[in-house]
Scaffold this active site. Structure first.
Site, PDB file in Angstrom:
ATOM      1  N   GLU A 145       0.732  -1.285  -0.115  1.00  9.74           N
ATOM      2  CA  GLU A 145       0.006   0.049  -0.037  1.00  9.74           C
ATOM      3  C   GLU A 145       0.793   1.433   0.043  1.00  9.74           C
ATOM      4  O   GLU A 145       2.078   1.445   0.162  1.00  9.74           O
ATOM      5  CB  GLU A 145      -1.021  -0.067   1.148  1.00  9.74           C
ATOM      6  CG  GLU A 145      -0.273  -0.526   2.423  1.00  9.74           C
ATOM      7  CD  GLU A 145      -0.397   0.620   3.661  1.00  9.74           C
ATOM      8  OE1 GLU A 145      -0.361   1.856   3.169  1.00  9.74           O
ATOM      9  OE2 GLU A 145      -0.425   0.148   4.790  1.00  9.74           O
ATOM     10  N   LYS A 176      -4.542  -2.671  14.453  1.00 15.63           N
ATOM     11  CA  LYS A 176      -3.780  -1.657  15.054  1.00 15.63           C
ATOM     12  C   LYS A 176      -4.416  -1.629  16.223  1.00 15.63           C
ATOM     13  O   LYS A 176      -5.513  -1.659  16.591  1.00 15.63           O
ATOM     14  CB  LYS A 176      -3.934  -0.315  14.263  1.00 15.63           C
ATOM     15  CG  LYS A 176      -3.419  -0.081  12.835  1.00 15.63           C
ATOM     16  CD  LYS A 176      -3.367   1.033  12.268  1.00 15.63           C
ATOM     17  CE  LYS A 176      -2.566   1.155  10.851  1.00 15.63           C
ATOM     18  NZ  LYS A 176      -3.695   0.735   9.730  1.00 15.63           N
TER      19      LYS A 176
END
Length: 301
Positions: A25, A160
């Site tokens: 990404e 995360k």
């Protein structure tokens, strides 16, 4: 072939020949760290993919063109532009294409463009998920819906740790997204190797993971797979230290009224500031580790 899509010649040649390719990404380049460290890190990640037997395909939108595979110059262009590049999820893609702008792809949009090009393996840092307090805000990352629908395996260091990991885990289960632990029965939490949550399956070799992915998609069971790969032990952070930093960052975010797609970059930057840069160093090392495993899985497929 999609009229808006540019596949880098090296990536196209690899795909045509059935060679392993790993998607990467670009939000980490534009929004993840400052120039020139961002471009240097992105190029290092590409080299790790090559060193482990696959071709890297960093994904972004540049001047309205969907790019699968970037040149060194394009990576540096995104790195220098930094946060002027639009953070791009599924909903943003058509508007950035139509206006000829630059977009840095999140997990969701990277999966979309990878699938368009025929790439099934993608390495990132951590996936988005259900944000803390989502029972009131309904703040749920588009990454999770993309994982429910798009046939790309995402190698990450778990969700995360700024997120509500328990709710993220429940959301993935509801949508039938398998969560695989690489050599672990516990879901890692990005900066730390463990959380309070388990994975669905522990698989211990890249070949075992490749075999499971092939079986899933051969059975027409659409959707992605989360491959949770713990940060290497020597780079993992102390759990109590990172939890305290996240708690402080969340309090400041609430005070400032920050939300939506600005919340994750704010929280990651604030945690890096609170930890004196230790979290950013950990972030870089876990991305390296994920790129290594992703290349090995792609090669095994």
């Amino acid at each position: 072939m999609n009229a808006y899509l540019d596949i880098h010649p090296e990536v196209k040649a690899a795909l045509d020949a059935g060679k392993p390719v790993v998607a990467l990404e670009s939000t980490i380049i534009s929004h993840g760290m400052p120039w020139p460290q961002n471009a240097e890190t992105a190029l290092q990640v590409e080299q790790i993919v090559r060193d482990n037997g696959a071709v890297p395909a960093t994904i972004a939108i540049i001047k309205g063109r969907l790019k699968v595979g970037l040149s060194k110059e394009e990576i540096e262009y995104l790195g220098q532009a930094g946060q002027n590049v639009i953070k791009t999820s599924r909903r943003d893609i058509p508007f950035i294409v139509a206006s000829g702008k630059d977009g840095a792809t999140t997990v969701a949009s990277t999966m979309i463009l990878a699938a368009m090009a025929g790439i099934r393996v993608f390495a990132t840092g951590g996936i988005g998920g259900v944000h803390r307090g989502a029972e009131e805000t309904f703040d749920v990352s588009a990454d999770l819906q993309e994982l429910a629908h798009t046939n790309v395996a995402v190698i990450c260091a778990g969700a995360k740790s700024i997120l509500d990991i328990g709710l993220t885990r429940e959301y993935l289960e509801t949508h039938g997204v398998p969560v695989v632990g690489y050599q672990t029965a516990t879901l890692p939490a990005f900066y730390t190797r463990e959380s309070d949550f388990s994975v669905d399956y522990q698989l211990d070799t890249p070949q075992q993971i490749a075999d499971a992915l092939k079986a899933k998609w051969a059975l027409n069971l659409s959707g992605g797979v989360v491959i949770a790969n713990p940060i290497p032990e020597q780079f993992a952070m102390d759990r109590s230290k990172i939890d305290q930093a996240i708690s402080n960052a969340l309090a400041e975010m609430d005070e400032k009224g920050i939300g939506g797609k600005d919340s994750t970059p704010f929280l990651l930057a604030k945690v890096a500031e609170i930890t004196g840069g230790d979290s950013l160093k950990a972030n870089i090392q876990l991305v390296f580790n994920n790129a290594r495993l992703a290349a090995q899985i792609a090669a095994s497929m």
